[in-house]
Design a protein around this motif. Structure first.
Motif, PDB file in Angstrom:
ATOM      1  N   UNK A   1      -4.271  -5.035   7.646  1.00 43.45           N
ATOM      2  CA  UNK A   1      -4.385  -4.788   8.712  1.00 43.45           C
ATOM      3  C   UNK A   1      -3.260  -3.142   8.904  1.00 43.45           C
ATOM      4  N   UNK A   2      -1.772  -3.440   8.915  1.00 43.13           N
ATOM      5  CA  UNK A   2      -1.474  -1.958   8.610  1.00 43.13           C
ATOM      6  C   UNK A   2      -2.337  -1.231   8.328  1.00 43.13           C
ATOM      7  N   UNK A   3      -2.222  -1.528   6.804  1.00 46.72           N
ATOM      8  CA  UNK A   3      -2.952  -0.599   6.046  1.00 46.72           C
ATOM      9  C   UNK A   3      -4.184   0.272   6.384  1.00 46.72           C
ATOM     10  N   UNK A   4      -5.164  -0.383   7.213  1.00 45.10           N
ATOM     11  CA  UNK A   4      -6.050   0.006   7.434  1.00 45.10           C
ATOM     12  C   UNK A   4      -5.781   0.840   8.916  1.00 45.10           C
ATOM     13  N   UNK A   5      -4.988   0.190  10.038  1.00 45.15           N
ATOM     14  CA  UNK A   5      -4.616   1.383  10.589  1.00 45.15           C
ATOM     15  C   UNK A   5      -4.001   2.060  11.313  1.00 45.15           C
ATOM     16  N   UNK A   6      -2.582   2.387  10.095  1.00 44.74           N
ATOM     17  CA  UNK A   6      -1.672   3.206   9.863  1.00 44.74           C
ATOM     18  C   UNK A   6      -2.401   4.580   9.732  1.00 44.74           C
TER      19      UNK A   6
END
Lengths: 554, 554
Positions: free
Chosen positions: A498-503
């Protein structure tokens, strides 16, 4: 894949080294041209259960490479070009060590690839922003990660003999990808035609001679008799493109001298405390205790003790240790303490002397350290409390966080500050500033917050969208505690994804393609039985057994 | 993860349907506004071992959705806006069915997500290029894939009651990602601030009312009493933006009537033959047998029998079947047969009438079918032999291939042709034409080959870089045989990863971010024990057991 992983990471890894301690590289100097020679010691791997034959590498080899590149930037401003070559006969580099990979946990493989990618990108960063050019002088076989290292250089010269070739044999031999940027750099950077790249990526023996030049895999091939002279001539030409100072002393990067205890690492301006039971770390950065040096001469004299350099070297080290030595820490709480005015003063100094070579190096170093935060598989929450120093450059940390919580207590003044350094000095891997990524699609809001004079109190910061939540003093304790606890209850893998996508909103670059697309596929493959299962290619390579593949195309 | 997968794909899946056979959707019409209503039949899943409760969906539901969108474009040019809603009380859509996911193989999950992503992108394609706008009318709970469907619409209206919320509960409930484009669309398309997206992505209950509007998750919330009227008003406003014809009949998309045997599927202009032992399929497309219709009136009269539409509908179906029904086929050999002049003539018709609504639909459909090729986890080799019809639009298939082999036999003339349709009509997901991707970084070469008048013989095609290899008649048989055989010996996973990287050189778009970054992370997570292991969240959800996570952050 528990059954296929025989080892978790071993004793704590240190990322600190210096040339006097290098075991695998030699750094020599000849005016504006330095030579960085790979000469890997077989028996000096980070772990004893593999031999680093044929200049193959493990994380320890890459830590030295990263250190050498860093020192060239800071300690040797007179160096304008670097020849990257090998001291082994007929072999440049055989790539990442297969037996090391075979014995590594999934997490170790992923962190290893991430660090090596960051090292190669640091070379390209030096070329793009620091006038430090790299020439790969391939004096022999250059395979896999060896070729990926060459791809990170500005030019590649291959010796023309019966033996020497460049290759990416990962797919045919090991059933994994050339994952240290290889596939992306072949087509995106060197612009090798995609069908030729497909062929190249499937032939284990690689490509040599004229064909390697025609396909764009190398810039030139030169017979052995003229190799050294041709390499030097090209390196001197590259050096001539540099805008680094012609003479003058550099800045020695001394040891960090962190004090370590069981659950803390304390540096001079950074401290990291670990709550392993709660799977949370607290990372505190501190503003300068005194006004920073304000002239080029004084900054040079202060050297590695100049606060902006010192605090981000410490931060960078802390992040690297967290990644590799603390795999079960899921969340990092970021705090900034001290006098925000001194941070803003430091920002004014950085901005005023941006064209001075050392300030340029420092600014780009801070940029790279912040990118490491963006690229870490940890959740970052910024807690903004009274007395905080989230101002200007340090405010980038709050902007890098997945969320930020700012106490809104009228009785205890609490403010954050932006500075012109938030307007472009520290772009993310996707090329956007953290403010532009935050307000993606609404550039007016970026301009608005940058035009705001003075501090943002909690209400203003929340209203402007600079922080996620601004709880009052009644809610604060519960809200931040719950945020940390509920994060720890979620799947670590799902959070990483999730973080790798939202950042990384918005545009993609060679860099984000390497970390987003290429690494994500490689991480997938690093889980697949066809690579890491008992009959997978990583397990059977070199055993005489052939891999037995699940034939399903997924 | 063999132990966690209890089922491989079942009987062959058909992607053909029509509204008379829909089990899960109702399509109604009111002038320029159509309503597409989800009303999933619990007991009509593709497989019997799960119930499609609460408007949750499986591949069968999405096949109907994809069909409906396609038919709206071709059969209903008078429709300018589509309301997407639900006929269930208090529930819009609960997302992908968890029990279906739980019981699916890894390959099935990946193919399911790929198809649903393509369906959602087809909606956005209709909006961007075909004047067909979509309004999500969320009359109740909208969770996971349900919200991802809403995100694919131009506008989202949420009923304002005590119950209805939008949510992406995948991470907190299932330890997977909102992988049907969700994370990418939240930040990249709707431009939800990344920290708010982080919060949203971790709270299972979602966000409703005013906050959903403030965060940008929906465009409006409307009380139930005014919901229908407000939705219609907005849909009419969207319809008013359309440039589709106001009246006039459409083109019925009839059944494809493929003849199927054990190892072949034969359509009118496409045939697919399967060598399952060799893991290779041969896909032959055929040029028109007669001149194509050349005026808008004649094209409309020909309808789904107009060759460009017919051949690419068949190709699209063949590709979908290959993906889902033939998981062990690794390589697809592409051939084009027949009269290249007739293909070029068809291209002239398409170019001459590009502004005619039906030709516009056909061109965009061909574009989407070609994208499916790019996005398929199969190796594509184009074999270009005497009598081939790789010309213009059909030449895109050779350009889409991972490699192309062209026989160079002076005794048997063999040529390929480009046409103006290769210059921009069929961009890839990354926004580049296949020629621009092929010659990435050297736009002059694109201009050069497009300016070339007449055919390229094998030597010219190889010289221009339009084909990978041009073996002579002595080498041909061995070379193509070896290419296919050696491909089959490589790891299917490594090939998928390699091709996914090499095919998409250069810029990235929302679309490539979904397929490259988001899907790659989701595929990784779909392998991880934290999601799919016996103690993983996908397995324990709904059982009363809590998941037991490996706490390592990777």
């Amino acid at each position: 894949m528990g059954t296929t992983e025989t080892r978790t990471s071993s004793a704590a890894i240190s990322f600190e080294t210096d040339p006097s301690r290098y075991r695998h590289w030699k750094l020599t100097f000849d005016g504006p041209v330095a030579t960085l020679s790979m000469d890997v010691r077989e028996d000096a791997g980070l772990l004893p259960d593999y031999k680093l034959k044929l200049n193959s590498y493990d994380l320890g080899v890459d830590i030295e490479l990263a250190d050498a590149i860093q020192r060239l930037r800071f300690e040797h401003p007179e160096v304008h070009a670097v020849i990257v070559t090998s001291l082994k006969e007929r072999i440049f580099c055989a790539g990442a060590n297969i037996f090391m990979l075979r014995g590594s946990t999934h997490a170790w493989k992923v962190n290893f690839c991430k660090f090596t990618n960051e090292t190669r990108l640091a070379m390209e960063d030096a070329s793009a922003h620091s006038g430090l050019k790299f020439l790969a002088a391939l004096n022999g076989i250059c395979a896999g990660g060896g070729y990926e290292l060459a791809l990170a250089c500005d030019e590649i010269v291959l010796v023309d003999d019966a033996n020497s070739a460049v290759s990416l044999p990962e797919t045919p031999l090991l059933a994994v990808l050339p994952g240290t940027g290889g596939l992306t750099r072949v087509v995106d950077k060197r612009k090798v035609r995609r069908d030729l790249a497909d062929v190249f990526g499937t032939i284990a023996e690689g490509v040599k001679g004229k064909r390697a030049v025609e396909w764009g895999l190398v810039d030139a091939t030169v017979p052995a008799s003229r190799f050294k002279a041709a390499v030097l001539e090209r390196a001197q030409a590259l050096a001539g493109q540099s805008d680094r100072p012609a003479t003058g002393r550099g800045v020695t990067l001394g040891p960090l001298n962190a004090r370590e205890s069981a659950d803390a690492i304390v540096y001079s301006a950074v401290s990291l405390s670990l709550d392993r039971a709660g799977r949370v770390a607290t990372l505190v950065v501190r503003a300068p205790d005194a006004p920073v040096e304000a002239t080029p001469e004084a900054i040079l004299a202060a050297g590695d003790q100049f606060w902006p350099l010192r605090v981000f070297r410490e931060l960078d080290d802390a992040i690297l240790r967290l990644r590799v030595n603390e795999p079960e820490i899921g969340t990092v709480v970021l705090k900034a303490e001290g006098d925000a005015a001194r941070v803003l003063e430091a920002d004014r100094v950085l901005a005023a002397h941006a064209s001075y070579w050392l300030v340029r190096e420092i600014t780009h170093f801070i940029k790279r350290a912040l990118k490491r935060v963006d690229l870490s598989a940890k959740t970052f929450f910024a807690f903004v409390e009274p007395g905080n120093a989230f101002a200007g450059t340090l405010c980038e940390l709050a902007l890098a966080a997945d969320r930020s919580y700012m106490l809104n207590d009228p009785e205890r003044p609490n403010a954050i500050h932006l500075s012109p350094m938030n307007a472009g000095a520290y772009p993310m891997s996707n090329g956007l500033t953290r403010l532009a990524a935050r307000f993606y699609g609404t550039p007016d809001r970026v301009a608005e917050v940058l035009a705001h004079a003075g501090p943002f109190d909690a209400a203003e910061a929340a209203e402007a969208g600079l922080v996620t939540f601004a709880p009052d003093e009644i809610d604060w304790d519960d809200e931040v505690r719950l945020a940390v606890e509920s994060r720890a209850a979620l799947s670590p893998d799902a959070l990483t994804g999730m973080e790798a996508n939202l950042r990384f909103v918005g545009p993609e670059t060679l860099e984000t393609k390497i970390f987003g697309r290429l690494s994500a596929w490689q991480n997938w493959i690093f889980q697949r039985p066809n690579a890491v299962g008992e009959d997978g290619a990583l397990k059977t390579y070199g055993t005489g057994r052939r891999p037995n593949f699940d034939k399903t195309r997924v």
